[in-house]
Each structure stands twice: as structure tokens, then as C-alpha cells.
Write a protein that holds these residues in place. Structure first.
Motif, PDB file in Angstrom:
ATOM      1  N   THR A   9      17.931 -80.571  31.012  1.00 20.23           N
ATOM      2  CA  THR A   9      18.364 -79.090  31.568  1.00 20.23           C
ATOM      3  C   THR A   9      19.391 -79.284  32.541  1.00 20.23           C
ATOM      4  O   THR A   9      19.928 -78.596  33.165  1.00 20.23           O
ATOM      5  CB  THR A   9      17.194 -78.360  32.320  1.00 20.23           C
ATOM      6  OG1 THR A   9      16.693 -79.126  33.467  1.00 20.23           O
ATOM      7  CG2 THR A   9      16.022 -78.095  31.258  1.00 20.23           C
ATOM      8  N   ALA A  10      19.699 -80.573  33.082  1.00 19.09           N
ATOM      9  CA  ALA A  10      20.673 -81.077  34.090  1.00 19.09           C
ATOM     10  C   ALA A  10      22.035 -81.155  33.662  1.00 19.09           C
ATOM     11  O   ALA A  10      23.073 -81.131  34.235  1.00 19.09           O
ATOM     12  CB  ALA A  10      20.114 -82.138  34.976  1.00 19.09           C
ATOM     13  N   ILE A  25      19.673 -79.592  42.184  1.00 17.77           N
ATOM     14  CA  ILE A  25      19.594 -81.012  41.451  1.00 17.77           C
ATOM     15  C   ILE A  25      20.305 -81.732  42.789  1.00 17.77           C
ATOM     16  O   ILE A  25      21.203 -81.395  43.261  1.00 17.77           O
ATOM     17  CB  ILE A  25      20.302 -81.446  40.197  1.00 17.77           C
ATOM     18  CG1 ILE A  25      20.004 -80.524  39.265  1.00 17.77           C
ATOM     19  CG2 ILE A  25      20.378 -82.911  40.099  1.00 17.77           C
ATOM     20  CD1 ILE A  25      20.739 -80.593  38.006  1.00 17.77           C
ATOM     21  N   ARG A  62      21.117 -86.210  43.972  1.00 18.85           N
ATOM     22  CA  ARG A  62      21.454 -87.426  43.393  1.00 18.85           C
ATOM     23  C   ARG A  62      21.029 -88.497  44.730  1.00 18.85           C
ATOM     24  O   ARG A  62      21.431 -88.134  45.668  1.00 18.85           O
ATOM     25  CB  ARG A  62      22.562 -87.600  42.751  1.00 18.85           C
ATOM     26  CG  ARG A  62      23.830 -87.568  43.920  1.00 18.85           C
ATOM     27  CD  ARG A  62      25.118 -87.692  43.091  1.00 18.85           C
ATOM     28  NE  ARG A  62      26.143 -87.682  44.040  1.00 18.85           N
ATOM     29  CZ  ARG A  62      27.257 -88.701  44.093  1.00 18.85           C
ATOM     30  NH1 ARG A  62      27.259 -89.830  43.419  1.00 18.85           N
ATOM     31  NH2 ARG A  62      28.117 -88.602  45.034  1.00 18.85           N
ATOM     32  N   TYR A 122      17.170 -85.836  31.154  1.00 20.83           N
ATOM     33  CA  TYR A 122      17.731 -84.672  32.116  1.00 20.83           C
ATOM     34  C   TYR A 122      18.162 -83.588  30.974  1.00 20.83           C
ATOM     35  O   TYR A 122      19.297 -83.148  31.358  1.00 20.83           O
ATOM     36  CB  TYR A 122      18.890 -85.291  33.151  1.00 20.83           C
ATOM     37  CG  TYR A 122      18.435 -86.214  34.176  1.00 20.83           C
ATOM     38  CD1 TYR A 122      17.425 -85.908  35.000  1.00 20.83           C
ATOM     39  CD2 TYR A 122      18.812 -87.528  34.056  1.00 20.83           C
ATOM     40  CE1 TYR A 122      17.223 -87.009  36.159  1.00 20.83           C
ATOM     41  CE2 TYR A 122      18.422 -88.712  34.845  1.00 20.83           C
ATOM     42  CZ  TYR A 122      17.619 -88.187  36.017  1.00 20.83           C
ATOM     43  OH  TYR A 122      17.150 -89.111  36.831  1.00 20.83           O
ATOM     44  N   ARG A 128      25.013 -79.097  34.576  1.00 20.92           N
ATOM     45  CA  ARG A 128      25.071 -78.921  36.216  1.00 20.92           C
ATOM     46  C   ARG A 128      25.465 -80.007  36.712  1.00 20.92           C
ATOM     47  O   ARG A 128      25.664 -79.754  37.992  1.00 20.92           O
ATOM     48  CB  ARG A 128      23.550 -78.239  36.410  1.00 20.92           C
ATOM     49  CG  ARG A 128      23.154 -77.210  35.853  1.00 20.92           C
ATOM     50  CD  ARG A 128      21.949 -76.631  36.442  1.00 20.92           C
ATOM     51  NE  ARG A 128      20.660 -77.271  36.352  1.00 20.92           N
ATOM     52  CZ  ARG A 128      19.685 -77.342  36.980  1.00 20.92           C
ATOM     53  NH1 ARG A 128      19.375 -76.405  38.025  1.00 20.92           N
ATOM     54  NH2 ARG A 128      18.601 -78.292  36.737  1.00 20.92           N
ATOM     55  N   ILE A 129      25.647 -81.337  36.215  1.00 25.66           N
ATOM     56  CA  ILE A 129      26.063 -82.455  36.999  1.00 25.66           C
ATOM     57  C   ILE A 129      27.425 -82.810  36.816  1.00 25.66           C
ATOM     58  O   ILE A 129      27.714 -82.866  35.418  1.00 25.66           O
ATOM     59  CB  ILE A 129      25.087 -83.771  36.616  1.00 25.66           C
ATOM     60  CG1 ILE A 129      23.519 -83.272  37.090  1.00 25.66           C
ATOM     61  CG2 ILE A 129      25.399 -84.940  37.298  1.00 25.66           C
ATOM     62  CD1 ILE A 129      22.733 -84.382  36.454  1.00 25.66           C
ATOM     63  N   THR A 153      24.379 -79.633  43.285  1.00 26.82           N
ATOM     64  CA  THR A 153      24.253 -77.970  43.030  1.00 26.82           C
ATOM     65  C   THR A 153      23.733 -77.683  44.425  1.00 26.82           C
ATOM     66  O   THR A 153      23.231 -78.126  45.298  1.00 26.82           O
ATOM     67  CB  THR A 153      23.462 -77.515  42.054  1.00 26.82           C
ATOM     68  OG1 THR A 153      22.014 -77.825  42.321  1.00 26.82           O
ATOM     69  CG2 THR A 153      23.548 -78.384  40.779  1.00 26.82           C
ATOM     70  N   GLU A 163      15.471 -83.405  40.115  1.00 26.37           N
ATOM     71  CA  GLU A 163      15.726 -81.912  39.635  1.00 26.37           C
ATOM     72  C   GLU A 163      14.546 -81.294  40.347  1.00 26.37           C
ATOM     73  O   GLU A 163      13.612 -81.996  41.112  1.00 26.37           O
ATOM     74  CB  GLU A 163      15.482 -81.911  38.150  1.00 26.37           C
ATOM     75  CG  GLU A 163      16.397 -82.638  37.328  1.00 26.37           C
ATOM     76  CD  GLU A 163      15.927 -82.493  36.065  1.00 26.37           C
ATOM     77  OE1 GLU A 163      16.713 -81.810  35.295  1.00 26.37           O
ATOM     78  OE2 GLU A 163      15.400 -83.445  35.565  1.00 26.37           O
ATOM     79  N   PHE A 174      18.951 -88.988  39.730  1.00 28.53           N
ATOM     80  CA  PHE A 174      19.218 -87.554  39.961  1.00 28.53           C
ATOM     81  C   PHE A 174      17.551 -87.234  40.245  1.00 28.53           C
ATOM     82  O   PHE A 174      16.665 -87.525  39.739  1.00 28.53           O
ATOM     83  CB  PHE A 174      19.643 -86.789  38.755  1.00 28.53           C
ATOM     84  CG  PHE A 174      20.920 -87.271  38.483  1.00 28.53           C
ATOM     85  CD1 PHE A 174      22.081 -86.736  39.517  1.00 28.53           C
ATOM     86  CD2 PHE A 174      21.161 -88.073  37.471  1.00 28.53           C
ATOM     87  CE1 PHE A 174      23.288 -87.106  38.979  1.00 28.53           C
ATOM     88  CE2 PHE A 174      22.366 -88.356  37.281  1.00 28.53           C
ATOM     89  CZ  PHE A 174      23.586 -88.071  37.989  1.00 28.53           C
ATOM     90  N   CYS A 178      21.128 -76.021  46.522  1.00 29.90           N
ATOM     91  CA  CYS A 178      19.674 -76.436  46.505  1.00 29.90           C
ATOM     92  C   CYS A 178      18.989 -75.696  47.313  1.00 29.90           C
ATOM     93  O   CYS A 178      19.434 -75.499  48.594  1.00 29.90           O
ATOM     94  CB  CYS A 178      19.429 -77.907  46.532  1.00 29.90           C
ATOM     95  SG  CYS A 178      20.202 -79.112  45.477  1.00 29.90           S
TER      96      CYS A 178
END
Length: 190
Positions: free
Chosen positions: A160-161, A54, A56, A158, A164-165, A98, A73, A71, A100
Motif C-alpha cells: 500500500t506504500a 509513512i 522512514r 509494502y 506514496r513513497i 507523507t 507504515e 519504512f 503523518c
């Protein structure tokens, strides 16, 4: 590379020769957490496709506060379009939230793809139009809704995010303090 072509082919058709040509121009890039894909004050030089992770888009306001705009993804293109197209300095940062993995194209290679592959410019136009519509749809509720509604909308956009954020980025995106966001999250769980 499969993810990239699955994505592109949702917007138009390419034959095997065209896909091979695109693949020949692509490079894999690993972007560690907190590293920048592009930076304010510099000209964007690459178009990327997010395979994993992810990113941003953020900027600093006139009070030197960091503001997260949105963000990006997996399975989306990432580029500071205005800077990239017009070769002007960017006003925003694109940062890895994250670790990437990206597939990237240098500007000269991207322009060559647009000029060489018949219909590729139309495919790219559809992708950009979709991204701009998503951006507007995602930002509009943030202007008019209360903080709890904005957070619930964020979870919807978001799904699934969220885990993770970092909360500081989510709070910045929602325009609330971290302590307010913690209260909202606590009340939602009750």
C-alpha cells in the motif's frame, strides 16, 4: 485511539482502567511531510504509534549519501529504541515520508506505563520482538537478491506504500540508482 488499542491488544490483554490510563498519557501529533520524528545526534524522547502516513528511517554513510534503512507504515510503533532506552544520541533520522498522524508518549509517561500497568512490559516486549523480526526479514533479501527481485520483494512488503513513497527513497532502500529503478519498473510493466 482505537487503532492503538486494536494494535496493543493483539499482543496481550488490558482492562478498561488500564486502557484509560494509557489514553490519559497519549498525545496526538501531526507530523508534516519531510519533518523529523527523531534526529541523528539527538536523544529520542518519544514513542509513537502511526495512525496515518509513512515514516522512514535513514542515515548518512561515510560518503555523505543518504541511505533509507526501512519504512514504517500505519499501525506500527515508531521509536529509535537504542537511543530512547539508553538515552544516547541516535545515529539515524526518522522522517515523515507523507503527512503523518501519530499518537505519541513522552519518555517519562512511557516509563510510568511500563512500571504501573501489570503485564504491559511483556506486551511491549512482544511488539518489539515482532518489529525486530520484521526488520530482519525485510532486509535479508536486499543483501542477496538482484535489483529486480529486491524491487518485487519491496512491492510485496509494502503493497500500500509504493505509490506514496518518492522513488528516490525506494531506490535508496533498494541500494540502486533512481535511473536503475525506473528501468526495473518499466521492464516489470511490460
Amino acid at each position: 485511539m482505537k487503532e492503538l488499542f486494536d494494535f496493543i491488544l493483539r499482543f496481550g490483554n488490558l482492562n478498561q482502567q488500564q486502557m484509560d490510563f494509557i489514553a490519559g498519557k497519549a498525545m496526538e501529533l501531526t507530523l508534516p511531510k519531510e519533518e523529523y520524528f527523531s534526529e541523528a545526534g539527538k536523544v529520542a524522547k518519544q514513542v509513537g504509534f502511526v495512525v496515518n502516513g509513512i515514516l522512514r528511517v535513514c542515515y548518512y554513510n561515510n560518503k555523505s549519501e543518504e541511505i533509507t534503512k526501512y519504512f514504517i507504515e500505519e499501525n506500527n510503533l515508531v521509536v529509535d529504541l537504542e537511543s530512547f532506552d539508553n538515552q544516547i544520541c541516535s545515529s539515524a533520522y526518522v522522517q515523515a515520508v507523507t503527512d503523518c498522524k501519530l499518537i505519541v508518549f513522552e519518555r517519562k509517561d512511557w516509563l510510568e506505563l511500563l512500571q504501573t500497568i501489570v503485564g504491559f512490559d511483556a506486551i511491549v516486549h512482544k511488539i518489539i520482538s515482532r518489529a525486530l523480526m520484521q526488520k530482519v526479514e525485510r532486509r535479508s533479501p536486499l543483501v542477496t537478491e538482484d535489483a529486480t527481485t529486491r524491487y518485487l520483494k519491496f512491492l510485496e512488503i509494502y503493497p500500500t506504500a509504493v505509490n506514496r513513497i518518492p522513488l528516490s527513497y525506494v531506490a535508496s532502500y533498494l541500494g540502486v540508482t533512481q535511473s536503475s529503478l525506473s528501468r526495473i519498473r518499466k521492464n516489470i510493466r511490460l
